[in-house]
Design a protein around this motif. Structure first.
Motif, short mmCIF file in Angstrom:
data_model
loop_
_atom_site.label_atom_id
_atom_site.label_comp_id
_atom_site.label_asym_id
_atom_site.label_seq_id
_atom_site.Cartn_x
_atom_site.Cartn_y
_atom_site.Cartn_z
N ALA A 122 -3.28 84.58 48.68
CA ALA A 122 -2.90 83.62 47.65
C ALA A 122 -4.12 83.14 46.86
O ALA A 122 -4.05 82.98 45.63
CB ALA A 122 -2.18 82.43 48.28
N ALA A 123 -5.25 82.95 47.55
CA ALA A 123 -6.48 82.54 46.86
C ALA A 123 -6.90 83.60 45.86
O ALA A 123 -7.32 83.29 44.73
CB ALA A 123 -7.58 82.29 47.88
N GLY A 124 -6.78 84.88 46.25
CA GLY A 124 -7.12 85.95 45.33
C GLY A 124 -6.21 85.99 44.11
O GLY A 124 -6.66 86.25 42.99
N VAL A 125 -4.92 85.70 44.32
CA VAL A 125 -3.97 85.69 43.21
C VAL A 125 -4.30 84.56 42.23
O VAL A 125 -4.37 84.77 41.01
CB VAL A 125 -2.53 85.56 43.73
N TYR A 126 -4.51 83.36 42.76
CA TYR A 126 -4.81 82.22 41.88
C TYR A 126 -6.09 82.47 41.08
O TYR A 126 -6.12 82.30 39.85
CB TYR A 126 -4.97 80.94 42.70
N ALA A 127 -7.16 82.87 41.79
CA ALA A 127 -8.43 83.08 41.10
C ALA A 127 -8.36 84.28 40.16
O ALA A 127 -8.88 84.23 39.03
CB ALA A 127 -9.54 83.29 42.13
N GLY A 128 -7.69 85.36 40.59
CA GLY A 128 -7.62 86.56 39.77
C GLY A 128 -6.83 86.35 38.48
O GLY A 128 -7.26 86.78 37.40
N VAL A 129 -5.68 85.69 38.58
CA VAL A 129 -4.87 85.43 37.39
C VAL A 129 -5.61 84.53 36.41
O VAL A 129 -5.66 84.80 35.20
CB VAL A 129 -3.51 84.82 37.78
N ALA A 130 -6.21 83.46 36.93
CA ALA A 130 -6.95 82.54 36.05
C ALA A 130 -8.11 83.24 35.37
O ALA A 130 -8.33 83.08 34.15
CB ALA A 130 -7.45 81.34 36.86
N ALA A 131 -8.86 84.06 36.12
CA ALA A 131 -10.01 84.75 35.53
C ALA A 131 -9.57 85.80 34.51
O ALA A 131 -10.14 85.90 33.42
CB ALA A 131 -10.84 85.41 36.64
N ALA A 132 -8.53 86.56 34.83
CA ALA A 132 -8.08 87.62 33.93
C ALA A 132 -7.56 87.04 32.62
O ALA A 132 -7.90 87.54 31.52
CB ALA A 132 -7.00 88.45 34.62
N VAL A 133 -6.74 85.99 32.70
CA VAL A 133 -6.19 85.39 31.48
C VAL A 133 -7.29 84.74 30.65
O VAL A 133 -7.31 84.84 29.42
CB VAL A 133 -5.09 84.37 31.83
N THR A 134 -8.24 84.10 31.33
CA THR A 134 -9.35 83.47 30.60
C THR A 134 -10.17 84.50 29.85
O THR A 134 -10.50 84.32 28.67
CB THR A 134 -10.24 82.70 31.58
#
Length: 345
Positions: free
Chosen positions: A93-105
């Motif tokens: 879940a930590a990877g999903v939260y960080a990955g989605v935020a970083a990719a969209v940013t």
């Protein structure tokens, strides 16, 4: 009042009622699954419109940094859970939260200044806003998921104030109105129909049908319904209520963002406009007792009709008239014999 004016007012009523219906359905879903009254739903609508308006001017919307911050906090909380409990699920879940935020940013920073067309701007706006729903649940509500309803309501109100203040600081006090997706008009029997209004009504109907199929035909939808009916029973059969809560907030953020895209060309949106829109959706949800989807949708259409026609007869008091509708509804609910006791956690 004549037939032409009545038809135009009915068009506005159906348009507004469709948006209120979508918001009411999400409020009912979130409250049924999590016992949380999603007061910040209106802010999701207004932040979506403000973000799309910023992209139309070639600016990077400040909601990107809100997503980046929220995703980082949610990821840190999941990592802390992994360290404390050694649950691999928390690490994923930590990877999903960080990955989605970083990719969209990264995507927003790279493309915000380019004019890639209205459909791309709307898709990018959805990508920025929709993840804020699960992030909001993880950061603010999941740690206190078993708290009394009043505590959850206070936290929801605090988030509403924070997001409204963020909207003022990030976008200013000026109102915005985005480009219409379908700017033309149609003439039917002498009545002028705006294509954007017809698109809103049709989109709302399609989305309501999709939600009905999701809750009635899919495994995840049935899991949400089971959690809404009996949280303890859902846990006993293996349904993770925490995951159900995240999914409910994801659906709420998606519908709220979609509603923001629909109404932004029809009305001027300010940093605090979402509160009034969300409050009218809340009244519609109250009509349904926060449990009935058909009654909530019917209440939304009623509110749209009352708001539209009262704006003609008494425009200065239209909001007062709409909000006064909650009084007979609450009296009716109070006199109703079939009260359901809240489940004790």
């Amino acid at each position: 009042m004549n037939g032409m004016i009545a038809a135009l007012l009915a068009q506005d009523a159906l348009t507004n009622g469709a948006i209120y219906a979508l918001l009411a359905l999400t409020l009912v879903t979130v409250f049924s699954v999590t016992r949380i009254m999603l007061i910040p739903q209106g802010e999701i609508v207004s932040l979506t419109a403000l973000s799309l308006a910023a992209l139309e001017t070639g600016k990077l919307p400040a909601t990107v940094w809100l997503l980046c911050l929220g995703g980082g906090i949610a990821a840190a909380m999941e990592i802390a859970t992994f360290v404390r409990r050694r649950e691999r699920r928390a690490l994923r879940a930590a990877g999903v939260y960080a990955g989605v935020a970083a990719a969209v940013t990264l995507l927003a920073v790279a493309t915000a200044s380019y004019d890639l067309g209205p459909w791309y701007r709307m898709a990018l706006t959805l990508a920025i806003i929709v993840p804020l729903g699960p992030i909001m649940y993880r950061v603010a509500f999941r740690p206190i998921a078993h708290a009394p309803v009043l505590v959850l309501l206070i936290v929801a109100m605090a988030i509403h104030l924070v997001l409204m203040g963020f909207g003022l600081l990030a976008f200013g006090a000026e109102g915005v109105r985005t480009e219409a997706i379908f700017p033309g008009v149609l003439r039917v029997g002498g009545v002028v129909l705006r294509q954007q209004a017809l698109f809103i009504i049709a989109s709302a109907l399609v989305l309501i049908i999709i939600l009905a199929l999701f809750f009635g035909r899919t495994l995840m939808g049935k899991a949400l319904r089971a959690t809404a009916i009996n949280r303890n029973g859902a846990r006993l059969v293996g349904i993770r209520t925490e995951a159900a809560g995240s999914l409910a907030f994801l659906i709420a953020a998606l519908i709220g963002a979609f509603s923001g895209l629909l109404i932004a060309p029809m009305t001027t949106i300010y940093f605090d406009t979402g509160f009034l829109i969300g409050l009218k959706g809340f009244i519609a949800a109250i009509v349904g007792g926060l449990v009935s989807y058909p009654l909530a949708a019917a209440g939304a259409l009623m509110i749209g009709l009352v708001e539209s026609y009262s704006s003609f007869w008494a425009s200065a008091f239209k909001d007062v008239i709409v909000f006064a509708l909650i009084i007979p509804v609450l009296l009716w609910r109070n006199l109703d014999k079939s009260h359901a006791e809240e489940d004790e956690e």
